[in-house]
Each structure stands twice: as structure tokens, then as C-alpha cells.
Motif scaffolding. Structure first.
Motif, PDB file in Angstrom:
ATOM      1  N   GLY A 113      22.297  63.361 -25.853  1.00  0.00           N
ATOM      2  CA  GLY A 113      21.839  64.130 -24.628  1.00  0.00           C
ATOM      3  C   GLY A 113      20.552  64.965 -24.970  1.00  0.00           C
ATOM      4  N   VAL A 114      19.486  64.121 -25.537  1.00  0.00           N
ATOM      5  CA  VAL A 114      18.113  64.986 -25.668  1.00  0.00           C
ATOM      6  C   VAL A 114      17.815  65.353 -24.346  1.00  0.00           C
ATOM      7  CG1 VAL A 114      17.115  63.639 -27.471  1.00  0.00           C
ATOM      8  CG2 VAL A 114      16.819  62.752 -25.220  1.00  0.00           C
ATOM      9  N   GLU A 115      16.758  66.104 -23.972  1.00  0.00           N
ATOM     10  CA  GLU A 115      16.442  66.655 -22.837  1.00  0.00           C
ATOM     11  C   GLU A 115      16.501  65.626 -21.711  1.00  0.00           C
ATOM     12  OE1 GLU A 115      13.526  70.354 -23.856  1.00  0.00           O
ATOM     13  OE2 GLU A 115      14.032  68.788 -25.611  1.00  0.00           O
ATOM     14  N   PRO A 116      16.649  66.171 -20.617  1.00  0.00           N
ATOM     15  CA  PRO A 116      16.727  64.779 -19.504  1.00  0.00           C
ATOM     16  C   PRO A 116      15.371  64.084 -19.671  1.00  0.00           C
ATOM     17  CG  PRO A 116      17.430  67.082 -18.507  1.00  0.00           C
ATOM     18  CD  PRO A 116      17.037  67.255 -19.928  1.00  0.00           C
ATOM     19  N   VAL A 117      15.327  62.794 -19.565  1.00  0.00           N
ATOM     20  CA  VAL A 117      14.218  62.066 -19.787  1.00  0.00           C
ATOM     21  C   VAL A 117      13.688  61.508 -18.408  1.00  0.00           C
ATOM     22  CG1 VAL A 117      13.427  60.090 -20.923  1.00  0.00           C
ATOM     23  CG2 VAL A 117      14.747  61.409 -22.049  1.00  0.00           C
ATOM     24  N   TYR A 118      12.187  61.301 -18.363  1.00  0.00           N
ATOM     25  CA  TYR A 118      11.620  61.012 -16.946  1.00  0.00           C
ATOM     26  C   TYR A 118      11.417  59.536 -17.290  1.00  0.00           C
ATOM     27  CZ  TYR A 118      10.058  65.419 -15.015  1.00  0.00           C
ATOM     28  OH  TYR A 118       9.696  66.900 -14.514  1.00  0.00           O
ATOM     29  N   ALA A 119      11.278  59.238 -18.494  1.00  0.00           N
ATOM     30  CA  ALA A 119      10.705  57.584 -18.724  1.00  0.00           C
ATOM     31  C   ALA A 119      10.323  57.549 -20.242  1.00  0.00           C
ATOM     32  CB  ALA A 119       9.525  57.278 -17.837  1.00  0.00           C
ATOM     33  N   LEU A 120      10.597  56.149 -20.501  1.00  0.00           N
ATOM     34  CA  LEU A 120      10.017  55.804 -21.736  1.00  0.00           C
ATOM     35  C   LEU A 120       8.518  54.965 -21.579  1.00  0.00           C
ATOM     36  CD1 LEU A 120      10.086  55.061 -25.034  1.00  0.00           C
ATOM     37  CD2 LEU A 120      11.470  52.990 -24.247  1.00  0.00           C
ATOM     38  N   ILE A 121       7.638  55.486 -22.425  1.00  0.00           N
ATOM     39  CA  ILE A 121       6.107  55.179 -22.322  1.00  0.00           C
ATOM     40  C   ILE A 121       5.691  54.433 -23.307  1.00  0.00           C
ATOM     41  CG2 ILE A 121       5.164  57.220 -22.470  1.00  0.00           C
ATOM     42  CD1 ILE A 121       2.956  56.376 -20.711  1.00  0.00           C
ATOM     43  N   LEU A 122       5.252  53.203 -23.457  1.00  0.00           N
ATOM     44  CA  LEU A 122       4.748  52.601 -24.739  1.00  0.00           C
ATOM     45  C   LEU A 122       3.885  51.344 -24.359  1.00  0.00           C
ATOM     46  CD1 LEU A 122       7.313  50.320 -26.480  1.00  0.00           C
ATOM     47  CD2 LEU A 122       7.626  51.189 -24.301  1.00  0.00           C
ATOM     48  N   GLU A 123       3.102  51.039 -25.453  1.00  0.00           N
ATOM     49  CA  GLU A 123       2.259  49.953 -25.389  1.00  0.00           C
ATOM     50  C   GLU A 123       3.223  49.001 -25.906  1.00  0.00           C
ATOM     51  OE1 GLU A 123      -0.204  52.796 -27.870  1.00  0.00           O
ATOM     52  OE2 GLU A 123      -1.616  51.205 -27.639  1.00  0.00           O
ATOM     53  N   PRO A 124       3.053  47.576 -25.141  1.00  0.00           N
ATOM     54  CA  PRO A 124       3.835  46.555 -25.865  1.00  0.00           C
ATOM     55  C   PRO A 124       3.375  46.195 -27.172  1.00  0.00           C
ATOM     56  CG  PRO A 124       2.979  45.941 -23.792  1.00  0.00           C
ATOM     57  CD  PRO A 124       2.163  47.347 -23.868  1.00  0.00           C
ATOM     58  N   MET A 125       2.142  46.275 -27.670  1.00  0.00           N
ATOM     59  CA  MET A 125       1.576  46.345 -29.025  1.00  0.00           C
ATOM     60  C   MET A 125       0.785  47.422 -29.166  1.00  0.00           C
ATOM     61  SD  MET A 125      -0.503  43.685 -31.158  1.00  0.00           S
ATOM     62  CE  MET A 125      -1.367  43.983 -32.715  1.00  0.00           C
ATOM     63  N   GLN A 126       1.034  48.277 -30.108  1.00  0.00           N
ATOM     64  CA  GLN A 126       0.348  49.455 -30.471  1.00  0.00           C
ATOM     65  C   GLN A 126      -0.933  49.375 -30.970  1.00  0.00           C
ATOM     66  OE1 GLN A 126       3.365  51.488 -32.555  1.00  0.00           O
ATOM     67  NE2 GLN A 126       3.669  52.975 -30.981  1.00  0.00           N
ATOM     68  N   ALA A 127      -1.810  49.639 -30.257  1.00  0.00           N
ATOM     69  CA  ALA A 127      -3.459  49.293 -30.739  1.00  0.00           C
ATOM     70  C   ALA A 127      -3.866  50.237 -31.383  1.00  0.00           C
ATOM     71  CB  ALA A 127      -4.161  49.195 -29.326  1.00  0.00           C
ATOM     72  N   SER A 128      -4.118  51.445 -30.781  1.00  0.00           N
ATOM     73  CA  SER A 128      -5.108  52.486 -31.404  1.00  0.00           C
ATOM     74  C   SER A 128      -4.536  52.977 -32.710  1.00  0.00           C
ATOM     75  CB  SER A 128      -5.646  53.540 -30.635  1.00  0.00           C
ATOM     76  OG  SER A 128      -6.340  53.131 -29.361  1.00  0.00           O
ATOM     77  N   GLY A 129      -2.937  52.970 -32.529  1.00  0.00           N
ATOM     78  CA  GLY A 129      -2.186  53.388 -33.700  1.00  0.00           C
ATOM     79  C   GLY A 129      -2.079  52.564 -34.905  1.00  0.00           C
ATOM     80  N   GLY A 130      -2.557  51.515 -35.112  1.00  0.00           N
ATOM     81  CA  GLY A 130      -2.720  50.703 -36.141  1.00  0.00           C
ATOM     82  C   GLY A 130      -2.517  49.299 -35.893  1.00  0.00           C
ATOM     83  N   MET A 131      -2.521  48.821 -34.481  1.00  0.00           N
ATOM     84  CA  MET A 131      -2.560  47.386 -34.269  1.00  0.00           C
ATOM     85  C   MET A 131      -1.161  46.987 -34.820  1.00  0.00           C
ATOM     86  SD  MET A 131      -5.172  46.585 -32.866  1.00  0.00           S
ATOM     87  CE  MET A 131      -5.042  44.757 -32.528  1.00  0.00           C
ATOM     88  N   ILE A 132       0.009  47.534 -34.123  1.00  0.00           N
ATOM     89  CA  ILE A 132       1.147  47.383 -34.684  1.00  0.00           C
ATOM     90  C   ILE A 132       1.929  46.572 -33.589  1.00  0.00           C
ATOM     91  CG2 ILE A 132       3.528  48.471 -35.117  1.00  0.00           C
ATOM     92  CD1 ILE A 132       2.104  50.939 -35.921  1.00  0.00           C
ATOM     93  N   ASP A 133       2.169  45.352 -34.209  1.00  0.00           N
ATOM     94  CA  ASP A 133       3.036  44.219 -33.038  1.00  0.00           C
ATOM     95  C   ASP A 133       4.620  44.301 -33.625  1.00  0.00           C
ATOM     96  OD1 ASP A 133       2.825  43.224 -35.794  1.00  0.00           O
ATOM     97  OD2 ASP A 133       2.933  41.023 -35.222  1.00  0.00           O
ATOM     98  N   PHE A 134       5.489  44.402 -32.424  1.00  0.00           N
ATOM     99  CA  PHE A 134       6.778  44.544 -32.756  1.00  0.00           C
ATOM    100  C   PHE A 134       7.202  43.303 -32.809  1.00  0.00           C
ATOM    101  CE2 PHE A 134       5.511  48.286 -29.515  1.00  0.00           C
ATOM    102  CZ  PHE A 134       5.405  48.976 -30.601  1.00  0.00           C
ATOM    103  N   PRO A 135       8.656  43.331 -33.584  1.00  0.00           N
ATOM    104  CA  PRO A 135       9.333  42.128 -33.944  1.00  0.00           C
ATOM    105  C   PRO A 135      10.161  41.719 -32.690  1.00  0.00           C
ATOM    106  CG  PRO A 135      10.377  44.035 -34.744  1.00  0.00           C
ATOM    107  CD  PRO A 135       9.129  44.625 -34.154  1.00  0.00           C
ATOM    108  N   LYS A 136      10.541  40.442 -32.547  1.00  0.00           N
ATOM    109  CA  LYS A 136      11.196  39.899 -31.534  1.00  0.00           C
ATOM    110  C   LYS A 136      12.355  40.640 -31.184  1.00  0.00           C
ATOM    111  CE  LYS A 136      12.550  35.234 -30.296  1.00  0.00           C
ATOM    112  NZ  LYS A 136      13.778  35.107 -29.700  1.00  0.00           N
ATOM    113  N   GLY A 137      12.473  41.067 -29.873  1.00  0.00           N
ATOM    114  CA  GLY A 137      14.073  41.697 -29.643  1.00  0.00           C
ATOM    115  C   GLY A 137      13.682  43.091 -29.442  1.00  0.00           C
ATOM    116  N   TYR A 138      12.499  43.772 -29.872  1.00  0.00           N
ATOM    117  CA  TYR A 138      12.473  45.243 -29.765  1.00  0.00           C
ATOM    118  C   TYR A 138      12.178  45.697 -28.457  1.00  0.00           C
ATOM    119  CZ  TYR A 138      10.151  49.829 -30.403  1.00  0.00           C
ATOM    120  OH  TYR A 138       9.811  51.278 -30.462  1.00  0.00           O
ATOM    121  N   LEU A 139      11.207  45.214 -27.841  1.00  0.00           N
ATOM    122  CA  LEU A 139      11.039  45.515 -26.350  1.00  0.00           C
ATOM    123  C   LEU A 139      12.158  45.299 -25.455  1.00  0.00           C
ATOM    124  CD1 LEU A 139       7.147  44.339 -26.115  1.00  0.00           C
ATOM    125  CD2 LEU A 139       8.122  46.435 -26.317  1.00  0.00           C
ATOM    126  N   LYS A 140      12.825  43.939 -25.735  1.00  0.00           N
ATOM    127  CA  LYS A 140      13.796  43.623 -24.922  1.00  0.00           C
ATOM    128  C   LYS A 140      15.113  44.547 -24.937  1.00  0.00           C
ATOM    129  CE  LYS A 140      16.698  39.242 -24.090  1.00  0.00           C
ATOM    130  NZ  LYS A 140      18.026  39.713 -24.714  1.00  0.00           N
TER     131      LYS A 140
END
Ligand SMILES: Cc1ncc(COP(=O)(O)O)c(C=O)c1O
Length: 442
Positions: free
Chosen positions: A205-232
Motif C-alpha cells: 500500500g504505497v500511496e495510490p499509484v497513477y502509473a509506472l513510467i520508465l525508459e526501456p533502456m535508461q539513457a541519460s541516467g547512465g546507459m543502463i540496459d536491463f536484463p532479460k525478464g525485467y520489463l516483462k
């Protein structure tokens, strides 16, 4: 005589004096005059291979003939039309984008900046999930610099801290930054605990959430590619809790990662997708694609004077044609794989090359003082980027997370193999120099 024929160095120096900064990380000492393919030329005639694609916008290369022709035709007719009216460029672009949009992301809206597109996406989520309070966004997320998007972007940067009152719209969740796991675990043994953490937060029960927003690969934050399965896994969790998932594809879209959209590459689709940067071949344009069964906002809730800029629209029509006709996503996959392979070979030779991330021409290299300690080589990264400019290669530099040790190679997708070799040569020369310096200090 044109403006360029009459200009003097004195005029330029005077202009620079009045310019409020506002650039990312300070100005570079180059006055750009023109560009062609993957190369820009300054006012002294010096050429540079641009691995930043001018803020990752020129996926199709500089000065593409088709875009120039389309724009010339449009400016001879009309340049600005209020959003209330249809125009041929607007309807043509909607048709093209609608046909290209992944899955059922078939409702499309426009504006001129990525940050504003993300605000539109946030508004759409609010319309569709009334009663929410906060957005979820992963650590290192970057969604822009309007007040609402600063809230869902890096919180730790001193610039962001200035705007603290507007940063209360977000609850942050761990990201799958496997090279420096925020949970101290290692993939795949971790079973993607960072994604599971999102579930726990929602259950507890964190505060009611509107949405989850993210970049499929984080660019400006350090070029972070996510491992298989994270986005899924995030998609599954959003489905379970009925939370809209927003993918910010402002950098990852239009071929950069080897597919038209990163959603297609990972085979994970959001409810709302934002796009921008490369869509119009160097003209300002951004927007949102939303699932066609979701509720639309009231007409006036998201409208901007220049949002339906016909010049950008027609440039985008031409740009999308070029991306498809010249098979640029496929080309990005191939050239990107070549560069990444060569970088991984260099990694064996240079201790400084801590991690090489991709895919496609979305390449980030994390530079460290020692592979064992992973201590960021931030100063060295800065020197490499600055000195490479003299060698005629402009690299991107990640300045965020307060670390600034990620060098970016994100050139126009038309980069030739010879240009890729030159980029690698300049990279190696400057890495070697910095590594030798580090060795001397020890
Ligand atoms: C992933 C991402 N989202 C949003 C933005 C903001 O776009 P703009 O600068 O056009 O507002 C950027 C810009 O760098 C970005 O990289």
C-alpha cells in the motif's frame, strides 16, 4: 548575400556573451555550421563524427535530401497552423505513425518536446486512473526537465533538488542496474528482485499509484540496459494491479536499438508510449501513443500553440520513410554489434573499460579506475570526451548520478564502417592515454 556570408567573429562573440547557459553540462567550444550523414562541420571547416547525433535526434543522418525537399515544399505553403485545424502533413503523419505503432497503441498526440510528451503521458494516466496520487519511476530514470518530469527523473542531482516542491509526485523503485545492483545482488540469481520489490510496494500500500513510467533502456541516467525478464515482469505486475505502464521511448525509438521501437525488441508493450527526438530528422516534434481502448482526455487539457507544427510533421513523414526504405533499424543492429564486439575486445586490453552496454547504436561504456573496485573514472571520462573532440569525434558523456563515468556512442544510424573504425581508433587512443595516466598515479 546571405546571413552566413556577412557574419563576423565579433558578432558571434557578442552573441555568446548574452546567451543564458541552459545547455547540458556546459557549452562545447564548437560553432556548428552544417552536417551531412554522420558528420558535422564547424565554422572553421573542421569535421567531426558526431556520436551524439545532436541529442540523439538525427537517426537518419544530417541534412537528408528527402527531409529537406519535404520541408521546402511545406514552407512554401504555410508553416504554422493552430491545433484546431487539420493539415495534410498532420493527417499523413498520423496515418504513417498509426500504422507503425506497436500493438494497439493507436491513439496519437503531439507536442514539440519530449518532456512535454511525458507530461501528456502522465496526464493520460491520471485520466485513466483517477484517485491515484503518485507515479512510480525507477532510480536513474530521466523523463525531462519540465517541473512534473523533473519529479520522475533523477532525484539526487543538485539541479533537481532546487525544484524540490515539484518533486513530490513520485515514489522511486530500484532499477535493474546489474553492474551496480541497487540491491547488492547479482543476475540471474537475484530472480529480478528489483522488479519484485515493485510488487511488494504495491501490495503493502504505497500511496495510490497513477502509473509506472520508465525508459526501456535508461539513457541519460547512465546507459543502463536491463536484463532479460525485467520489463516483462514489470508488465505483469502492472497488469496485476491495474496500473498503466508508460514507456518513454524518446531516445530508444525510431531504430536506435535495432528495432523501430524498444518495445518490439523486448516484446513488452506499454499502455502509453512517448516518442520524440529522432522522429522528425532534426525538426522539433514529440508525442504520445496510447492504447486505443483507453479513455481520451478532454480536448483542452493538453494543447500547445505550436504543437501541430506542419513543418515538423512533414519532416517526420519523410524521416519515417527514410528509416524504413534505408532499413536503418537493421543497419543500427549490424553496426552496433560490430562496435560492441570491438569494444569487448578492447575491454580485455584496458582495465578502465568496466562495462560495455547496448544494443544497437545505443552504446554506453562505463569507465572505472579498477574493475575490481568499480571506482568510477569520472575525470578520465571527461578528458577522453574532451580530447576526442580534437581528433574529430564527439562522444556523449553521462553526467548524472553524480558519477559521470559513462561514455556514449550513439551516432546517426547511417554511420559507415570506416567511420565506426575511426570512432574506435579515437576511443582507444584516448582510453590508453588516460589509463597510462592512472597507472602512473598508482
Ligand atoms: C528518455 C528521455 N525522455 C525525455 C527527454 C526530454 O526530452 P526533451 O529534451 O525533448 O524535452 C529526454 C531528453 O534527453 C530523454 O532522453
Amino acid at each position: 548575400m546571405g546571413i552566413y556570408d556577412k557574419v563576423t567573429q565579433k558578432d558571434l562573440d557578442a552573441g555568446r556573451k548574452y546567451l543564458m547557459s541552459g545547455s547540458v553540462g556546459g557549452g562545447l567550444p564548437i560553432c556548428i555550421e552544417s552536417g551531412k550523414g554522420a558528420v558535422i562541420t564547424d565554422t572553421n571547416g573542421k569535421e567531426y563524427i558526431d556520436c551524439t547525433s545532436q541529442a540523439w535526434t538525427y537517426n537518419i543522418g544530417f541534412s537528408h535530401r528527402k527531409v529537406i525537399e519535404a520541408v521546402k515544399e511545406q514552407i512554401g505553403k504555410i508553416t504554422h497552423v493552430r491545433t484546431s485545424f487539420d493539415t495534410v502533413p498532420k493527417l499523413l503523419l498520423c496515418k504513417k505513425l498509426g500504422e507503425m505503432a506497436p500493438k494497439n497503441l493507436k491513439k496519437i498526440g503531439f507536442c514539440l518536446h519530449g518532456s512535454v510528451a511525458n507530461e501528456s503521458a502522465m496526464k493520460l494516466a491520471m485520466v485513466n486512473r483517477p484517485g491515484g496520487m503518485k507515479f512510480l519511476a525507477p532510480f536513474e530514470n530521466y523523463s525531462g526537465r519540465t517541473l512534473a518530469t523533473i519529479g520522475v527523473s533523477w532525484p539526487y542531482h543538485p539541479i533537481s533538488k532546487l525544484f524540490q516542491p515539484y518533486m513530490e509526485n513520485c515514489v522511486r523503485v530500484p532499477n535493474a542496474y546489474c553492474y551496480r545492483c541497487p540491491m547488492g545482488l547479482s543476475y540471474p540469481k537475484c530472480r529480478i528482485a528489483c522488479a519484485e520489490y515493485v510488487k511488494t510496494m504495491l501490495e503493502r500500500g504505497v500511496e495510490p499509484v497513477y502509473a509506472l513510467i520508465l525508459e526501456p533502456m535508461q539513457a541519460s541516467g547512465g546507459m543502463i540496459d536491463f536484463p532479460k525478464g525485467y520489463l516483462k515482469r514489470l508488465r505483469e505486475i502492472c497488469d496485476e494491479f491495474g496500473i498503466p505502464l508508460i514507456f518513454d521511448e524518446i531516445q530508444t525509438g525510431f531504430g536506435r536499438m535495432g528495432r523501430m521501437f524498444a518495445s518490439e525488441l523486448y516484446d513488452v508493450y506499454p499502455d502509453i508510449l512517448t516518442f520524440g527526438k529522432a522522429i522528425a530528422g532534426g525538426y522539433p516534434l514529440a508525442g504520445v501513443m496510447m492504447r486505443d481502448d483507453m479513455e481520451l482526455p478532454a480536448a483542452a487539457s493538453d494543447s500547445y500553440t505550436f504543437a501541430h507544427f506542419p513543418v515538423s510533421f512533414i519532416a517526420a513523414v519523410a524521416t519515417l520513410d527514410v528509416l524504413v526504405e534505408e532499413k536503418l533499424p537493421q543497419r543500427a543492429a549490424k553496426t552496433g554489434a560490430y562496435i560492441t564486439r570491438r569494444l569487448k575486445q578492447l575491454q580485455k586490453k584496458y582495465e578502465m573499460i568496466g562495462d560495455v552496454r547496448g544494443p544497437g547504436l545505443m552504446i554506453g561504456i562505463e569507465l572505472v579506475k579498477s574493475r575490481k573496485t568499480k571506482e568510477p573514472a569520472s575525470e578520465a571520462t571527461h578528458h577522453i570526451v574532451n580530447e576526442a573532440i580534437h581528433d574529430g569525434v564527439i562522444f556523449g558523456e553521462s553526467k548524472f548520478k553524480g558519477i559521470g563515468n559513462v561514455l556514449k556512442i550513439k551516432p546517426p544510424l547511417v554511420l559507415t564502417e570506416a567511420q565506426a573504425d575511426r570512432v574506435l581508433e579515437v576511443f582507444e587512443k584516448n582510453v590508453k592515454k588516460q589509463q597510462d595516466k592512472l597507472a602512473k598515479k598508482r
